[in-house]
Design a protein around this motif. Structure first.
Motif, PDB file in Angstrom:
ATOM      1  N   ILE A  85       0.866  -1.178   0.000  1.00  0.00           N
ATOM      2  CA  ILE A  85       0.000   0.000   0.000  1.00  0.00           C
ATOM      3  C   ILE A  85       0.898   1.222   0.000  1.00  0.00           C
ATOM      4  N   GLY A  86       0.694   2.120  -0.945  1.00  0.00           N
ATOM      5  CA  GLY A  86       1.516   3.321  -1.020  1.00  0.00           C
ATOM      6  C   GLY A  86       0.783   4.549  -0.518  1.00  0.00           C
ATOM      7  N   THR A  87       1.505   5.396   0.205  1.00  0.00           N
ATOM      8  CA  THR A  87       0.985   6.706   0.595  1.00  0.00           C
ATOM      9  C   THR A  87       2.167   7.644   0.729  1.00  0.00           C
ATOM     10  N   HIS A  88       1.911   8.913   1.013  1.00  0.00           N
ATOM     11  CA  HIS A  88       3.003   9.884   1.020  1.00  0.00           C
ATOM     12  C   HIS A  88       3.832   9.808   2.302  1.00  0.00           C
ATOM     13  N   SER A  89       5.063  10.243   2.186  1.00  0.00           N
ATOM     14  CA  SER A  89       5.962  10.307   3.336  1.00  0.00           C
ATOM     15  C   SER A  89       5.801  11.662   4.019  1.00  0.00           C
ATOM     16  N   GLY A  90       6.586  11.898   5.071  1.00  0.00           N
ATOM     17  CA  GLY A  90       6.522  13.167   5.778  1.00  0.00           C
ATOM     18  C   GLY A  90       5.344  13.205   6.745  1.00  0.00           C
ATOM     19  N   THR A  91       4.866  14.409   7.028  1.00  0.00           N
ATOM     20  CA  THR A  91       3.756  14.591   7.964  1.00  0.00           C
ATOM     21  C   THR A  91       2.545  13.799   7.493  1.00  0.00           C
ATOM     22  N   CYS A 111      -4.991  12.389   9.126  1.00  0.00           N
ATOM     23  CA  CYS A 111      -5.954  11.369   9.528  1.00  0.00           C
ATOM     24  C   CYS A 111      -6.537  10.627   8.335  1.00  0.00           C
ATOM     25  N   ASP A 112      -6.700  11.310   7.201  1.00  0.00           N
ATOM     26  CA  ASP A 112      -7.409  10.657   6.093  1.00  0.00           C
ATOM     27  C   ASP A 112      -6.630   9.475   5.536  1.00  0.00           C
ATOM     28  N   GLU A 113      -5.310   9.628   5.286  1.00  0.00           N
ATOM     29  CA  GLU A 113      -4.582   8.476   4.737  1.00  0.00           C
ATOM     30  C   GLU A 113      -4.309   7.422   5.799  1.00  0.00           C
ATOM     31  N   VAL A 114      -4.221   7.845   7.071  1.00  0.00           N
ATOM     32  CA  VAL A 114      -4.066   6.871   8.159  1.00  0.00           C
ATOM     33  C   VAL A 114      -5.274   5.943   8.201  1.00  0.00           C
ATOM     34  N   VAL A 115      -6.468   6.528   8.171  1.00  0.00           N
ATOM     35  CA  VAL A 115      -7.694   5.719   8.201  1.00  0.00           C
ATOM     36  C   VAL A 115      -7.842   4.913   6.912  1.00  0.00           C
ATOM     37  N   ALA A 116      -7.482   5.517   5.769  1.00  0.00           N
ATOM     38  CA  ALA A 116      -7.563   4.793   4.503  1.00  0.00           C
ATOM     39  C   ALA A 116      -6.698   3.535   4.532  1.00  0.00           C
ATOM     40  N   CYS A 117      -5.470   3.666   5.022  1.00  0.00           N
ATOM     41  CA  CYS A 117      -4.576   2.508   5.091  1.00  0.00           C
ATOM     42  C   CYS A 117      -5.109   1.457   6.061  1.00  0.00           C
ATOM     43  N   PHE A 118      -5.643   1.915   7.199  1.00  0.00           N
ATOM     44  CA  PHE A 118      -6.221   0.957   8.153  1.00  0.00           C
ATOM     45  C   PHE A 118      -7.357   0.180   7.497  1.00  0.00           C
ATOM     46  N   MET A 119      -8.257   0.885   6.814  1.00  0.00           N
ATOM     47  CA  MET A 119      -9.393   0.195   6.192  1.00  0.00           C
ATOM     48  C   MET A 119      -8.918  -0.838   5.176  1.00  0.00           C
ATOM     49  N   LEU A 120      -7.947  -0.474   4.364  1.00  0.00           N
ATOM     50  CA  LEU A 120      -7.453  -1.426   3.371  1.00  0.00           C
ATOM     51  C   LEU A 120      -6.890  -2.681   4.036  1.00  0.00           C
ATOM     52  N   LYS A 121      -6.228  -2.514   5.175  1.00  0.00           N
ATOM     53  CA  LYS A 121      -5.624  -3.667   5.841  1.00  0.00           C
ATOM     54  C   LYS A 121      -6.642  -4.569   6.532  1.00  0.00           C
ATOM     55  N   GLU A 159       2.577  -4.409   3.193  1.00  0.00           N
ATOM     56  CA  GLU A 159       3.563  -3.428   3.636  1.00  0.00           C
ATOM     57  C   GLU A 159       3.034  -2.044   3.261  1.00  0.00           C
ATOM     58  N   ILE A 160       3.324  -1.044   4.093  1.00  0.00           N
ATOM     59  CA  ILE A 160       2.971   0.329   3.746  1.00  0.00           C
ATOM     60  C   ILE A 160       4.245   1.060   3.339  1.00  0.00           C
ATOM     61  N   PHE A 161       4.250   1.525   2.104  1.00  0.00           N
ATOM     62  CA  PHE A 161       5.400   2.213   1.528  1.00  0.00           C
ATOM     63  C   PHE A 161       5.075   3.696   1.470  1.00  0.00           C
ATOM     64  N   ARG A 162       5.845   4.509   2.227  1.00  0.00           N
ATOM     65  CA  ARG A 162       5.576   5.944   2.309  1.00  0.00           C
ATOM     66  C   ARG A 162       6.647   6.696   1.524  1.00  0.00           C
ATOM     67  N   SER A 163       6.203   7.416   0.494  1.00  0.00           N
ATOM     68  CA  SER A 163       7.140   8.118  -0.379  1.00  0.00           C
ATOM     69  C   SER A 163       6.386   9.200  -1.150  1.00  0.00           C
ATOM     70  N   ARG A 164       7.115  10.184  -1.664  1.00  0.00           N
ATOM     71  CA  ARG A 164       6.538  11.166  -2.584  1.00  0.00           C
ATOM     72  C   ARG A 164       7.135  11.016  -3.989  1.00  0.00           C
ATOM     73  N   ASP A 165       7.830   9.934  -4.198  1.00  0.00           N
ATOM     74  CA  ASP A 165       8.392   9.641  -5.515  1.00  0.00           C
ATOM     75  C   ASP A 165       7.341   8.876  -6.312  1.00  0.00           C
ATOM     76  N   ASP A 166       6.649   9.577  -7.216  1.00  0.00           N
ATOM     77  CA  ASP A 166       5.550   8.958  -7.962  1.00  0.00           C
ATOM     78  C   ASP A 166       5.998   7.720  -8.726  1.00  0.00           C
ATOM     79  N   LYS A 167       7.196   7.770  -9.315  1.00  0.00           N
ATOM     80  CA  LYS A 167       7.685   6.630 -10.102  1.00  0.00           C
ATOM     81  C   LYS A 167       7.876   5.416  -9.197  1.00  0.00           C
ATOM     82  N   ALA A 168       8.496   5.619  -8.041  1.00  0.00           N
ATOM     83  CA  ALA A 168       8.707   4.505  -7.110  1.00  0.00           C
ATOM     84  C   ALA A 168       7.379   3.957  -6.593  1.00  0.00           C
ATOM     85  N   LEU A 169       6.445   4.849  -6.307  1.00  0.00           N
ATOM     86  CA  LEU A 169       5.133   4.407  -5.823  1.00  0.00           C
ATOM     87  C   LEU A 169       4.435   3.523  -6.856  1.00  0.00           C
TER      88      LEU A 169
END
Length: 346
Positions: free
Chosen positions: A17-23, A26-36, A45-55
């Motif tokens: 599951i990909g989401t952004h890194s850094g700060t 609540c919205d992506e935290v809950v989104a990731c929980f629901m998916l799991k 695994e939760i992959f946190r990054s702002r690199d669109d290509k890597a995501l």
């Protein structure tokens, strides 16, 4: 368009599951929980990054980052200017008036929410909801949990006119925000904090699901039955009898509309666990103004004085405003309600 229309891609084992890194918010935290909560992402695994290509190379599903919303590709960002979707537009079959722009939590909920709810219920209580009750739970959980997250994440004003567009019932967004490292903290593992946030938010989401399914829906069934049987209590249909107490005001307001009985019920009889009560139906669930209150001459009286004044045995009290009264027996409460209906309002 529902979540079931999309098949999980078989890219990696386990899924990512990909989401952004850094700060985090609540919205992506809950989104990731629901998916799991779903079998295909349970061990993800939760992959946190702002690199669109890597995501896009690494992840099976991406939320709250990437600049694109495409359900078929499983990309669920909402930050781009082109994104205008709401619960109404994604799930128009529900015909609900939810016009707040979705966050990543709302997006994931709209597409996967029914499956998430059912997965939680099966794990926690071995409950399999009927299709009708699942639909009710899905809408109510959006109303009292997810819509708040959508609104806060998108900076939606609570009021436009007289009625609030959403209600803050959890304050979860603020509490999740506080789990981010402060400006004074150094060398903090932000990913670890993200998982702490997901645990906090997830526990509250699960509690909300269980409350809605195990309490809210059951209460609605009791109120529906009382409405359907009202004319057996009083010919006018204006007195409702709840054989078992439950939260009834909000359900009554909704069910009156559904059953085309708006404004008909005036008094509700119920047992609060200690004695029988007769309560006036409020104009709105949160209003102190009622459609019908107990007679003025009874107000503020108690026990024998009240019983003599009303000529009804076993009365206990009438509040000084008249919005509620008490009796020792069901029969006395019934008599109190019937006489109140006969009393001409001043």
């Amino acid at each position: 368009m529902s979540a079931e229309e999309a098949t999980p891609p078989k890219r990696s084992m386990p899924a990512v599951i990909g989401t952004h890194s850094g700060t985090f918010h609540c919205d992506e935290v809950v989104a990731c929980f629901m998916l799991k909560q779903l079998p295909e992402y349970e061990n993800a695994e939760i992959f946190r990054s702002r690199d669109d290509k890597a995501l896009r190379e690494k992840c099976d599903i991406i939320v709250d980052v990437g600049g694109e919303f495409d359900h078929a590709k499983k990309w669920y960002d909402h930050h781009q200017l082109s994104f205008t979707d709401t619960f109404n537009s994604v799930r128009p079959e529900f015909k609900e008036e939810f016009s707040i722009r979705l966050s990543s939590a709302g997006l994931i909920y709209c597409f996967y929410g029914e499956r998430v709810i059912q997965s939680i219920l099966q794990r926690e209580r071995k409950i399999q909801l009927s299709p009708e009750n699942l639909r009710m739970a899905f809408v109510q959980i959006y109303r009292n949990f997810i819509s708040e997250l959508d609104a806060i994440d998108n900076g939606v004003p609570m009021f436009e006119g007289g009625e609030p567009r959403y209600k803050i019932s959890t304050h979860l967004s603020a509490r999740i925000g506080k789990l981010n490292p402060s400006w004074q903290e150094k060398n903090v593992d932000v990913d670890e904090r993200f998982h702490q946030a997901m645990s906090l938010a997830g526990n509250e989401f699960v509690e909300n699901v269980l409350e809605v399914v195990c309490s809210w829906i059951a209460a609605r069934d009791h109120v529906r039955h009382a409405l359907e049987q009202a004319k057996t209590v009083h010919a006018s249909g204006e007195i409702l009898l709840l054989e078992q107490f439950c939260p009834w005001k909000a359900h009554l307001a909704d069910l009156e509309k559904e059953l085309k009985l708006e404004g008909v019920p005036k008094l509700v009889i119920f047992n609060d666990g200690t004695s029988w009560r007769v309560a006036g139906v409020p104009i709105t669930p949160s209003s102190f103004l009622g459609r019908k209150f107990l007679p003025t001459p009874w107000r503020g009286l108690r026990d024998e004085e009240l019983s003599q004044k009303a000529n009804i045995k076993d009365l206990v009290f009438v509040h000084h405003t008249g919005f509620i009264g008490g009796a020792k027996t069901k029969e006395a409460a019934m008599a109190m309600a019937q006489k109140s209906m006969e009393y001409a309002d001043e």
